[in-house]
Design a protein around this motif. Sequence first.
Motif, short mmCIF file in Angstrom:
data_model
loop_
_atom_site.label_atom_id
_atom_site.label_comp_id
_atom_site.label_asym_id
_atom_site.label_seq_id
_atom_site.Cartn_x
_atom_site.Cartn_y
_atom_site.Cartn_z
N UNK A 187 -58.32 162.76 56.54
CA UNK A 187 -58.37 163.95 57.40
C UNK A 187 -57.08 164.73 57.17
N UNK A 188 -57.17 165.78 56.37
CA UNK A 188 -55.99 166.51 55.91
C UNK A 188 -55.03 165.55 55.23
N UNK A 189 -53.82 165.42 55.73
CA UNK A 189 -52.84 164.56 55.07
C UNK A 189 -52.77 163.16 55.69
N UNK A 190 -53.70 162.84 56.57
CA UNK A 190 -53.69 161.53 57.23
C UNK A 190 -54.89 160.71 56.79
N UNK A 191 -54.65 159.41 56.59
CA UNK A 191 -55.69 158.49 56.18
C UNK A 191 -56.01 157.56 57.36
N UNK A 192 -57.28 157.53 57.77
CA UNK A 192 -57.71 156.69 58.90
C UNK A 192 -58.61 155.57 58.41
N UNK A 193 -58.54 154.45 59.11
CA UNK A 193 -59.42 153.31 58.86
C UNK A 193 -60.22 153.08 60.14
N UNK A 194 -61.44 153.59 60.15
CA UNK A 194 -62.31 153.52 61.33
C UNK A 194 -63.06 152.19 61.33
N UNK A 195 -62.73 151.34 62.27
CA UNK A 195 -63.32 149.99 62.36
C UNK A 195 -64.05 149.89 63.68
N UNK A 196 -65.37 149.79 63.61
CA UNK A 196 -66.16 149.81 64.84
C UNK A 196 -67.53 149.19 64.58
N UNK A 197 -68.34 149.12 65.62
CA UNK A 197 -69.71 148.63 65.46
C UNK A 197 -70.54 149.68 64.73
N UNK A 198 -71.62 149.22 64.12
CA UNK A 198 -72.53 150.13 63.41
C UNK A 198 -73.17 151.09 64.41
N UNK A 199 -73.27 152.35 64.03
CA UNK A 199 -73.87 153.34 64.92
C UNK A 199 -75.32 152.97 65.22
N UNK A 200 -75.68 153.01 66.50
CA UNK A 200 -77.04 152.71 66.93
C UNK A 200 -77.86 154.00 66.88
N UNK A 201 -78.77 154.10 65.93
CA UNK A 201 -79.58 155.31 65.75
C UNK A 201 -81.01 155.01 66.22
N UNK A 202 -81.52 155.83 67.09
CA UNK A 202 -82.89 155.66 67.60
C UNK A 202 -83.85 156.47 66.72
N UNK A 203 -84.38 155.81 65.70
CA UNK A 203 -85.25 156.47 64.74
C UNK A 203 -86.68 156.60 65.26
N UNK A 204 -87.35 157.65 64.85
CA UNK A 204 -88.78 157.81 65.09
C UNK A 204 -89.46 157.91 63.74
N UNK A 205 -90.18 156.87 63.35
CA UNK A 205 -90.82 156.83 62.03
C UNK A 205 -92.11 157.63 62.05
N UNK A 206 -92.34 158.42 61.01
CA UNK A 206 -93.52 159.28 60.91
C UNK A 206 -94.43 158.79 59.78
N UNK A 207 -95.54 159.50 59.58
CA UNK A 207 -96.48 159.16 58.51
C UNK A 207 -96.18 159.92 57.22
N UNK A 208 -95.22 160.83 57.24
CA UNK A 208 -94.92 161.61 56.04
C UNK A 208 -94.25 160.74 54.99
N UNK A 209 -94.64 160.92 53.73
CA UNK A 209 -94.06 160.14 52.64
C UNK A 209 -93.51 161.05 51.55
#
Length: 250
Positions: free
Chosen positions: A118-140
């Motif tokens: 991020x600009x001139x700073x380096x971050x190490x983001x350590x956290x749980x995996x993002x919980x994404x609420x997916x809605x699966x469709x029939x499109x392929x």
Amino acid sequence: MRKMFLYIALILLCHGVQAQHTIFLDKGRIEFEKKQNVHAMLDEMWGDSDGQSWKELQKKEQPKFNTSYFDLYFSGNITCYKPGRQLPENNQTRQWPADDNTVYTDLGAGRSVSQKQVFDRLFLQDDSVRNIRWKITDETRKIAGFDCRRANAVIMDSIYVVAFYTDAIVPSGGPESFTGLPGMILGVALPHEHVTWFATKVLVDEVKPESLKPPVKGKKVNTSELRENMSKALGDWGGWGKVYMKNALL
């Protein structure tokens, strides 16, 4: 009639052989092409503000699309997404957020470690995996030779996500921090953020242990702390700061 029965039996036999040879990959490397509509992002950053002349100048100096490549290494429950092959023309354009992200994910433990510049700073983001609420469709859709199914979601309260995954690649990973579908995500589009990731090829490469190591450099933060740091740094940057933050936090 006998010929018809033989013909039907031959078809069933062929389908049976094909089914027996269906391959489900659990390790390899995927190349992703990331494309950003730079002109649309500039429009969002500056809107109808007083920076119109500067915005138009930037549009003339930069190509409409910024294209970059990333590699996603995967083996079992571990994935590691990192910068891939470089395009010479990218050295002549401005640096955009998330251009150098490395994202390590342990799907079994539900843990993610991301190295972000991020600009001139380096971050190490350590956290749980993002919980994404997916809605699966029939499109392929077919991506990199794989039949994929579409799923939709909203992340970070307002970012609409379209993803395409295949169950022929076992790990439930994907580019950046996109995970949680019943198979590997090979395509992601954020229509309102003007950015896409699509697999160009899937390779059954030997995955060396060093390709799957988490990054270790940078100031260690969790997701909330990274957002807080960025809010302080970009709070007075208006539309430009908001666009930068959204892309950096993906």
